[in-house]
Design a protein around this motif. Structure first.
Motif, PDB file in Angstrom:
ATOM      1  N   PRO A 126       0.837  -1.205   0.000  1.00  0.00           N
ATOM      2  CA  PRO A 126       0.000   0.000   0.000  1.00  0.00           C
ATOM      3  C   PRO A 126       0.874   1.258   0.000  1.00  0.00           C
ATOM      4  CG  PRO A 126      -0.672  -1.545   1.726  1.00  0.00           C
ATOM      5  CD  PRO A 126       0.642  -2.030   1.210  1.00  0.00           C
ATOM      6  N   LEU A 127       0.326   2.344  -0.536  1.00  0.00           N
ATOM      7  CA  LEU A 127       0.978   3.649  -0.444  1.00  0.00           C
ATOM      8  C   LEU A 127       0.493   4.346   0.818  1.00  0.00           C
ATOM      9  CD1 LEU A 127       0.454   4.943  -4.112  1.00  0.00           C
ATOM     10  CD2 LEU A 127       2.379   3.633  -3.209  1.00  0.00           C
ATOM     11  N   SER A 128       1.340   5.188   1.390  1.00  0.00           N
ATOM     12  CA  SER A 128       0.922   5.933   2.583  1.00  0.00           C
ATOM     13  C   SER A 128       1.528   7.323   2.562  1.00  0.00           C
ATOM     14  CB  SER A 128       1.345   5.194   3.860  1.00  0.00           C
ATOM     15  OG  SER A 128       2.754   5.103   3.951  1.00  0.00           O
ATOM     16  N   ILE A 129       0.876   8.232   3.254  1.00  0.00           N
ATOM     17  CA  ILE A 129       1.370   9.596   3.392  1.00  0.00           C
ATOM     18  C   ILE A 129       1.087  10.051   4.822  1.00  0.00           C
ATOM     19  CG2 ILE A 129      -0.782  10.541   2.447  1.00  0.00           C
ATOM     20  CD1 ILE A 129       0.862  12.908   1.406  1.00  0.00           C
ATOM     21  N   ALA A 130       2.095  10.657   5.450  1.00  0.00           N
ATOM     22  CA  ALA A 130       1.984  11.059   6.847  1.00  0.00           C
ATOM     23  C   ALA A 130       1.753  12.563   6.972  1.00  0.00           C
ATOM     24  CB  ALA A 130       3.257  10.655   7.603  1.00  0.00           C
ATOM     25  N   GLN A 131       1.403  12.988   8.185  1.00  0.00           N
ATOM     26  CA  GLN A 131       1.282  14.403   8.534  1.00  0.00           C
ATOM     27  C   GLN A 131       0.321  15.164   7.601  1.00  0.00           C
ATOM     28  OE1 GLN A 131       3.012  16.403  11.084  1.00  0.00           O
ATOM     29  NE2 GLN A 131       3.204  14.389  11.975  1.00  0.00           N
ATOM     30  N   ILE A 132      -0.828  14.562   7.312  1.00  0.00           N
ATOM     31  CA  ILE A 132      -1.834  15.255   6.506  1.00  0.00           C
ATOM     32  C   ILE A 132      -2.510  16.309   7.378  1.00  0.00           C
ATOM     33  CG2 ILE A 132      -3.965  14.997   5.195  1.00  0.00           C
ATOM     34  CD1 ILE A 132      -3.142  12.135   4.597  1.00  0.00           C
ATOM     35  N   SER A 133      -2.426  17.558   6.958  1.00  0.00           N
ATOM     36  CA  SER A 133      -2.932  18.660   7.771  1.00  0.00           C
ATOM     37  C   SER A 133      -4.207  19.246   7.184  1.00  0.00           C
ATOM     38  CB  SER A 133      -1.862  19.758   7.877  1.00  0.00           C
ATOM     39  OG  SER A 133      -2.375  20.875   8.576  1.00  0.00           O
ATOM     40  N   PHE A 134      -5.197  19.435   8.060  1.00  0.00           N
ATOM     41  CA  PHE A 134      -6.435  20.100   7.669  1.00  0.00           C
ATOM     42  C   PHE A 134      -6.531  21.513   8.261  1.00  0.00           C
ATOM     43  CE2 PHE A 134      -7.259  15.533   7.516  1.00  0.00           C
ATOM     44  CZ  PHE A 134      -7.691  15.412   6.205  1.00  0.00           C
ATOM     45  N   GLU A 135      -5.389  22.023   8.720  1.00  0.00           N
ATOM     46  CA  GLU A 135      -5.346  23.389   9.235  1.00  0.00           C
ATOM     47  C   GLU A 135      -5.644  24.386   8.110  1.00  0.00           C
ATOM     48  OE1 GLU A 135      -4.768  24.457  12.340  1.00  0.00           O
ATOM     49  OE2 GLU A 135      -4.476  22.447  13.192  1.00  0.00           O
ATOM     50  N   GLN A 136      -6.137  25.542   8.500  1.00  0.00           N
ATOM     51  CA  GLN A 136      -6.408  26.578   7.510  1.00  0.00           C
ATOM     52  C   GLN A 136      -5.099  27.101   6.918  1.00  0.00           C
ATOM     53  OE1 GLN A 136      -9.060  29.670   8.838  1.00  0.00           O
ATOM     54  NE2 GLN A 136     -10.589  28.231   9.592  1.00  0.00           N
ATOM     55  N   LYS A 137      -5.125  27.397   5.620  1.00  0.00           N
ATOM     56  CA  LYS A 137      -3.961  27.922   4.905  1.00  0.00           C
ATOM     57  C   LYS A 137      -4.377  29.196   4.177  1.00  0.00           C
ATOM     58  CE  LYS A 137      -2.408  23.169   3.956  1.00  0.00           C
ATOM     59  NZ  LYS A 137      -2.080  22.190   2.890  1.00  0.00           N
ATOM     60  N   LYS A 138      -3.402  30.004   3.805  1.00  0.00           N
ATOM     61  CA  LYS A 138      -3.681  31.199   3.025  1.00  0.00           C
ATOM     62  C   LYS A 138      -3.709  30.844   1.541  1.00  0.00           C
ATOM     63  CE  LYS A 138      -1.652  34.532   6.247  1.00  0.00           C
ATOM     64  NZ  LYS A 138      -0.615  35.596   6.407  1.00  0.00           N
ATOM     65  N   ALA A 139      -4.675  31.422   0.833  1.00  0.00           N
ATOM     66  CA  ALA A 139      -4.791  31.157  -0.602  1.00  0.00           C
ATOM     67  C   ALA A 139      -3.705  31.879  -1.402  1.00  0.00           C
ATOM     68  CB  ALA A 139      -6.174  31.579  -1.106  1.00  0.00           C
ATOM     69  N   ALA A 140      -3.197  32.971  -0.857  1.00  0.00           N
ATOM     70  CA  ALA A 140      -2.066  33.684  -1.463  1.00  0.00           C
ATOM     71  C   ALA A 140      -1.080  33.995  -0.352  1.00  0.00           C
ATOM     72  CB  ALA A 140      -2.532  34.964  -2.136  1.00  0.00           C
ATOM     73  N   GLU A 141       0.159  33.575  -0.531  1.00  0.00           N
ATOM     74  CA  GLU A 141       1.158  33.737   0.519  1.00  0.00           C
ATOM     75  C   GLU A 141       2.506  34.102  -0.086  1.00  0.00           C
ATOM     76  OE1 GLU A 141       2.059  31.811   4.846  1.00  0.00           O
ATOM     77  OE2 GLU A 141       0.639  30.875   3.497  1.00  0.00           O
ATOM     78  N   ASP A 142       3.092  35.180   0.417  1.00  0.00           N
ATOM     79  CA  ASP A 142       4.357  35.702  -0.137  1.00  0.00           C
ATOM     80  C   ASP A 142       4.233  35.902  -1.646  1.00  0.00           C
ATOM     81  OD1 ASP A 142       5.377  35.621   2.406  1.00  0.00           O
ATOM     82  OD2 ASP A 142       6.533  33.788   2.116  1.00  0.00           O
ATOM     83  N   HIS A 143       3.060  36.345  -2.070  1.00  0.00           N
ATOM     84  CA  HIS A 143       2.732  36.647  -3.469  1.00  0.00           C
ATOM     85  C   HIS A 143       2.595  35.397  -4.345  1.00  0.00           C
ATOM     86  CE1 HIS A 143       3.433  40.773  -2.380  1.00  0.00           C
ATOM     87  NE2 HIS A 143       4.680  40.499  -2.020  1.00  0.00           N
ATOM     88  N   VAL A 144       2.733  34.219  -3.769  1.00  0.00           N
ATOM     89  CA  VAL A 144       2.515  32.972  -4.497  1.00  0.00           C
ATOM     90  C   VAL A 144       1.034  32.620  -4.416  1.00  0.00           C
ATOM     91  CG1 VAL A 144       3.054  30.507  -4.631  1.00  0.00           C
ATOM     92  CG2 VAL A 144       4.851  32.148  -4.006  1.00  0.00           C
ATOM     93  N   ILE A 145       0.441  32.298  -5.560  1.00  0.00           N
ATOM     94  CA  ILE A 145      -0.964  31.897  -5.614  1.00  0.00           C
ATOM     95  C   ILE A 145      -1.036  30.389  -5.366  1.00  0.00           C
ATOM     96  CG2 ILE A 145      -2.989  31.704  -7.102  1.00  0.00           C
ATOM     97  CD1 ILE A 145      -2.253  34.550  -6.140  1.00  0.00           C
TER      98      ILE A 145
END
Length: 373
Positions: free
Chosen positions: A250-269
């Motif tokens: 199986p494939l796995s991925i750790a530390q999946i975060s559902f915290e809020q993030k900014k849609a634009a940050e340091d001018h990166v979209i």
């Protein structure tokens, strides 16, 4: 030093869709991606039909072999189930197939690709400089961050969510299971998590689940966890006993975060999971990634072609449109997750849903959007 109109970091659904759209608008686009195609990813692999018209408008035809899904089934830990029709329906297709389809379309459209990891993003005098791990530098006035759920770039940019430990682990594998309905996407609760089942374009059933570390760490490995925890749900127990694994592991991925993030940050979209991750139980994270690419592409094109459309206004407009499209859905997803992962509340919630069949349909509509064109 090479110059482009737009540089996209990450070639998942959001990054590839944005690349195709922006190239169709005659912009010079460069995409950075760590991995070559095709490849599998941890994902529910169900796509809501809300994005089908948009993908088709980009010349991306959905393969006829994709599973045509119109039914949703939900079960509690003890296997009590309820089924309802999906308002829009969707299709089941693996990330192995869909990402590669988008990649080939982007490549044929003239999008440039560099299969290297990005080391740093710097912004000065209205231009970005992107530096690769090999020290090569590329410039563009716009950068789209589509680097997924969690990346070293999040750390480099000191994004707030990355400093918080996340208790979530994702696991995915494909199975041969002839007894699973072609038209169904199912969500089955178990102690500490929930699992999704749906068919892909190959006929294989995608089995993908999210669980807490607290629950997972009680067992030695994925096999033991499946047998002792996941299989406590009678529906999943039947599946695991009868289905034959197709993947070696199986494939796995750790530390999946559902915290809020900014849609634009340091001018990166930010697009896709880089902008915000909806709980997988809602079943439309893939559609949201595609939709966010549409919003970003249209606004970047508008900014490039209109006089007096400044960057600050552009970033505010993207954040506004992103929130209008997704903020309520993300909130509804968080509430639904809290309901399903609380044993007592889950039992009460299921009793209410069984007694009022229309309630489940309302929950589904709250986490899905309308068709976009």
């Amino acid at each position: 030093m090479e110059h482009y109109d737009i540089i996209i970091i990450g070639a998942g659904l959001a990054g590839l869709t944005a690349a195709i759209d922006l190239r169709k608008k005659n912009h010079r686009v460069l995409v950075f991606e760590k991995n070559t195609f095709p490849n599998h990813k941890v994902c529910g692999e169900y796509v809501s039909n809300e994005v089908r018209p948009y993908l088709e408008s980009l010349g991306v035809g959905i393969p006829h072999s994709s599973a045509n899904i119109d039914t949703f089934t939900l079960s509690t830990i003890n296997g009590k189930t309820i089924t309802t029709r999906l308002p829009l329906g969707g299709f089941g297709i693996s990330r192995y197939a869909l990402d590669n389809l988008l990649y080939e379309k982007a490549l044929a459209s003239g999008v440039a690709f560099i299969f290297q990891a990005v080391d740093a993003i710097a912004f000065e005098d209205s231009f970005f400089e992107i530096t690769t791990l090999k020290g090569q530098i590329y410039r563009a006035p716009f950068v789209i961050g589509a680097f997924g759920k969690r990346s070293n770039l999040d750390k480099n940019m000191k994004r707030a969510f990355i400093a918080k430990k996340s208790p979530w682990l994702g696991v995915k594998a494909h199975y041969d299971y002839q007894g699973f309905p072609e038209n169904e996407v199912a969500l089955h609760n178990f102690n500490g998590g929930y699992a999704g089942l749906s068919k892909t374009e190959t006929g294989a059933v995608n089995f993908c689940y999210l669980t807490s570390y607290k629950s997972f760490q009680k067992e030695r490995n994925i096999t033991s966890f499946n047998e002792k925890v996941v299989a406590q749900n009678p529906v999943l127990n039947t599946f695991l006993k009868k289905a034959k694994p197709i993947f070696d592991e199986p494939l796995s991925i750790a530390q999946i975060s559902f915290e809020q993030k900014k849609a634009a940050e340091d001018h990166v979209i930010m697009c896709g999971d880089s902008a915000g991750l909806i709980h997988p139980l809602c079943g439309n994270g893939m559609a949201m990634a595609v939709h966010s690419a549409k919003i970003a592409s249209e606004l970047i094109d508008k900014y490039i072609n209109e006089n007096g459309y400044d960057r600050q206004k552009f970033e505010k407009m993207y954040t506004l449109q992103w929130n209008e499209a997704f903020k309520k859905r993300l909130w509804a997803g968080r509430q639904l997750q809290s309901l399903l992962l609380n044993k007592g509340v889950s039992k009460l919630g299921m009793s209410l849903i069984v007694g009022a069949p229309g309630l489940l349909s309302r929950v589904i509509r709250a986490t899905h959007g309308q068709p976009i064109v």
